[in-house]
Design an enzyme around this catalytic site. Sequence first.
Site, mmCIF file in Angstrom:
data_model
loop_
_atom_site.group_PDB
_atom_site.id
_atom_site.type_symbol
_atom_site.label_atom_id
_atom_site.label_comp_id
_atom_site.label_asym_id
_atom_site.label_seq_id
_atom_site.Cartn_x
_atom_site.Cartn_y
_atom_site.Cartn_z
ATOM 1 N N HIS A 191 11.325 39.547 22.691
ATOM 2 C CA HIS A 191 11.140 39.108 21.305
ATOM 3 C C HIS A 191 12.458 38.932 20.561
ATOM 4 C CE1 HIS A 191 6.845 41.030 21.474
ATOM 5 N NE2 HIS A 191 6.941 39.915 22.164
ATOM 6 N N TYR A 201 15.534 42.832 6.813
ATOM 7 C CA TYR A 201 16.324 42.938 8.044
ATOM 8 C C TYR A 201 17.582 43.776 7.854
ATOM 9 C CZ TYR A 201 13.355 40.408 11.131
ATOM 10 O OH TYR A 201 12.292 40.088 11.926
ATOM 11 N N GLU A 239 -1.610 57.347 23.813
ATOM 12 C CA GLU A 239 -3.059 57.159 23.938
ATOM 13 C C GLU A 239 -3.342 56.100 25.001
ATOM 14 O OE1 GLU A 239 -3.787 56.101 19.912
ATOM 15 O OE2 GLU A 239 -2.864 54.133 20.122
#
Length: 243
Positions: free
Chosen positions: A109, A57, A210
Site C-alpha cells: 500500500h 499525514y 482473534e
Amino acid sequence: MKSLDTKITAITGSGVSQSSGIPTFRGTNGLWKKYNVMDLATPQAFARNPKLVWEWYYWRLGLVSQAKPNEAHLALENLESSGYNIVVLTQNVDNLHERAGSSKVIHLHGEIFQRRCIQCHDITIWEPTETFSNPEIPKCIKCNSMLRPKVVWFNETLNSEIIQFSYNRLKETDVLLIIGTSGIVYPVNNFPFIAKEGNMNLETYEFNLELTPLSSETNKTILGPVEKTLPEFISKSFKITKK
Ligand SMILES: [Zn+2]
C-alpha cells in the site's frame, strides 16, 4: 526445525505495528480529530482539502518517526540474519520492518515517507531531519505542483508490478506467516490461495488477536499479541542465530 533453504514469506498488517504505537484506525479508533479516516485517505478528500489531508499525514509521520520496531519486527529480521530466505509483504506504510533490519520488504500500500508530485509524478522522500511540526502542503522542486503521500488510498488501484511480484513469491513459498492482518482486504485475502496453488506442501501459520476469514486456510492460528507469539514460534521452529 526448518532447514535454511526454506522459503519463508511473511504477510504483515497493522497488528504488527500496533504495539509500537501506530494506530490501526479500525473500529472506535477509526477517527482522527473529528474526521473519519475513510474521509481522509481518498483521492477525493485530497482534491477537496489537501491541507487537511497533509495535516493528518504530518501527524502520522511524526508518530512513525518516533516509533520503534517491536519484538515482532525483530523476530522476522532474526530469520533473515540467521540465513533464511525471507520476504515480507506488508500492508503497512510505516518503515518499522526496514528499521528492524529486514532488507526484503514489499509495501503493498505504498510508503508513508515517500511523496509523489500530482503533476509530473516525481518521487521524493522526506529528509530524515524533518520534524513534521509545521504542516504545509509540500511542493515539487521540479514543477512546483503539490506533492501527495505515495500511498494507496481507498478507491485507488495497487501497483500491478508489486502484485505480480508478490504472487510469484507466494507460489514458491514453503512457509507462509500471516501476522496481524484481518485478511479481508484485497490482495491479501487471496494470498494464501495463491501460495497453496503454487505449493501443495505449503505450511501456513497465522498470528492474530482473534480469528479471521483466513484462519480456516491455515495449518494453525496462534492467538495472542503478535509481539509475543511470533518470536516464540520462530525460535521454536527455525534455527535462529542469536546476535
Ligand atoms: Zn512535479
